[in-house]
Scaffold this active site. Structure first.
Site, mmCIF file in Angstrom:
data_model
loop_
_atom_site.group_PDB
_atom_site.id
_atom_site.type_symbol
_atom_site.label_atom_id
_atom_site.label_comp_id
_atom_site.label_asym_id
_atom_site.label_seq_id
_atom_site.Cartn_x
_atom_site.Cartn_y
_atom_site.Cartn_z
ATOM 1 C CG ASP A 249 -29.921 -5.294 14.326
ATOM 2 O OD1 ASP A 249 -31.119 -5.311 14.695
ATOM 3 O OD2 ASP A 249 -28.968 -5.598 15.071
ATOM 4 N N GLY B 22 -25.372 -6.590 24.474
ATOM 5 C CA GLY B 22 -24.015 -6.639 25.035
ATOM 6 C C GLY B 22 -23.869 -7.741 26.072
ATOM 7 N N GLY C 29 -30.750 -9.226 21.797
ATOM 8 C CA GLY C 29 -29.857 -9.524 22.925
ATOM 9 C C GLY C 29 -29.799 -10.994 23.247
ATOM 10 C CB THR D 182 -22.544 -9.658 22.211
ATOM 11 O OG1 THR D 182 -23.259 -8.423 22.296
ATOM 12 C CG2 THR D 182 -21.345 -9.623 23.132
HETATM 13 ZN ZN ZN Z 1 -30.978 -5.262 19.009
#
Ligand code: ZN
Length: 276
Positions: A81, A175, A203, A227
């Site tokens: 990633d 995040g 995300g 996250t």
């Molecule tokens: Zn990413």
């Protein structure tokens, strides 16, 4: 079984669903994600950041992840990633990755194309498929950019680099979001119509379920969750009693917490039963 990026993305295209890509950091996150994929009979992508490949963790985690994938009944892609450099790509290949992302999205498009094209050529020679990024997907704490990936630039990028998958900027960031993001669903559909490469949404943590469903319907074929994998593990750790001492016993609840999170996303993305 361990498989390559293109195989799982082709399944997603055929089934009009998205395959979840869970970021893994340690054995518990690998096990939780894999157990979820097996229970749902879903293809899955397990991915690691560049920094993990430069640390001693890679020496332990990569071989154990590959061993777990090889003995799994579901198709598992082991993906790099956000490959931050060509060296990061080579390290990930050396540790057995079956999918590679090279992220040069913070550079002007000409440089991004040149760098990604080179990596795609090297990886394709080795039979490994590649994800690029066009439109820099930043950090949520800095606000979500509305400079969405342009359709004509996406066409040019895919054509000139030869990437198999393309991460696009369509309203997400990495995040914790300050407020729920609003995705550019029309832009996803336009880009999907214009390019053959499988579209990737980064995300994914914190994006409302209805928008995830709409994004998949518009053509997103891989969605990254990092996250919330961490949050699931940490929630499980903080919920555990302090008197538990044996670490293997102690970590059962956090691992189950990761598994439950991953199962919910497999279901949301329509990936259940994709491991035919
Ligand atoms: Zn990413």
């Amino acid at each position: 079984m361990l498989t390559d990026l293109k195989t799982v993305l082709n399944v997603a295209k055929k089934k009009n669903c998205a395959i979840p890509a869970f970021n893994v950091y340690n054995q518990e996150t690998v096990l939780g994600a894999l157990q979820a994929a097996e229970e749902a009979n879903s293809c899955v992508i397990l991915q690691m950041y560049s920094r993990l490949f430069t640390s001693i963790e890679a020496e332990f985690l990569a071989p154990s992840l590959i061993a777990a994938a090889q003995r799994s009944k579901v198709k598992v892609c082991f993906h790099l990633d956000h490959g931050a450099s060509d060296e990061a790509v080579y390290r990930a290949l050396r540790w057995g990755c079956t999918g590679i992302m090279r992220d040069a999205s913070s550079l002007p498009i000409e440089e991004n194309i040149a760098i990604t094209k080179h990596v795609a050529e090297v990886c394709h020679d080795l039979g490994v498929h590649v994800e690029g990024e066009l439109g820099h997907i930043g950090m949520a704490k800095e606000g979500v950019s509305t400079e969405y990936t342009k359709v004509d630039e996406a066409v040019r990028f895919v054509k000139e680099t030869g990437v198999d998958a393309l991460a696009i900027l369509v309203g997400t960031a990495h995040g914790h979001y300050k407020q729920a993001p609003v995705l550019a669903i029309d832009r996803i559909a336009e880009i999907n119509k214009a390019v053959d490469a499988a579209l990737v949404l980064h995300g994914g943590s914190g994006v409302p379920d209805d928008q995830i469903v709409a994004a998949v319907k518009a053509g997103i074929r891989k969605i990254n969750f990092g996250t919330d994998v961490c949050c699931a593990l940490l929630d499980g750790i903080f919920a555990e009693k302090h008197e538990a001492a044996a670490i293997d016993v102690f970590m059962k609840r956090p691992t189950a917490s990761v598994k439950a999170f991953c199962l919910s996303k497999i279901d949301l993305l329509g990936a259940e039963g994709t491991n035919e």
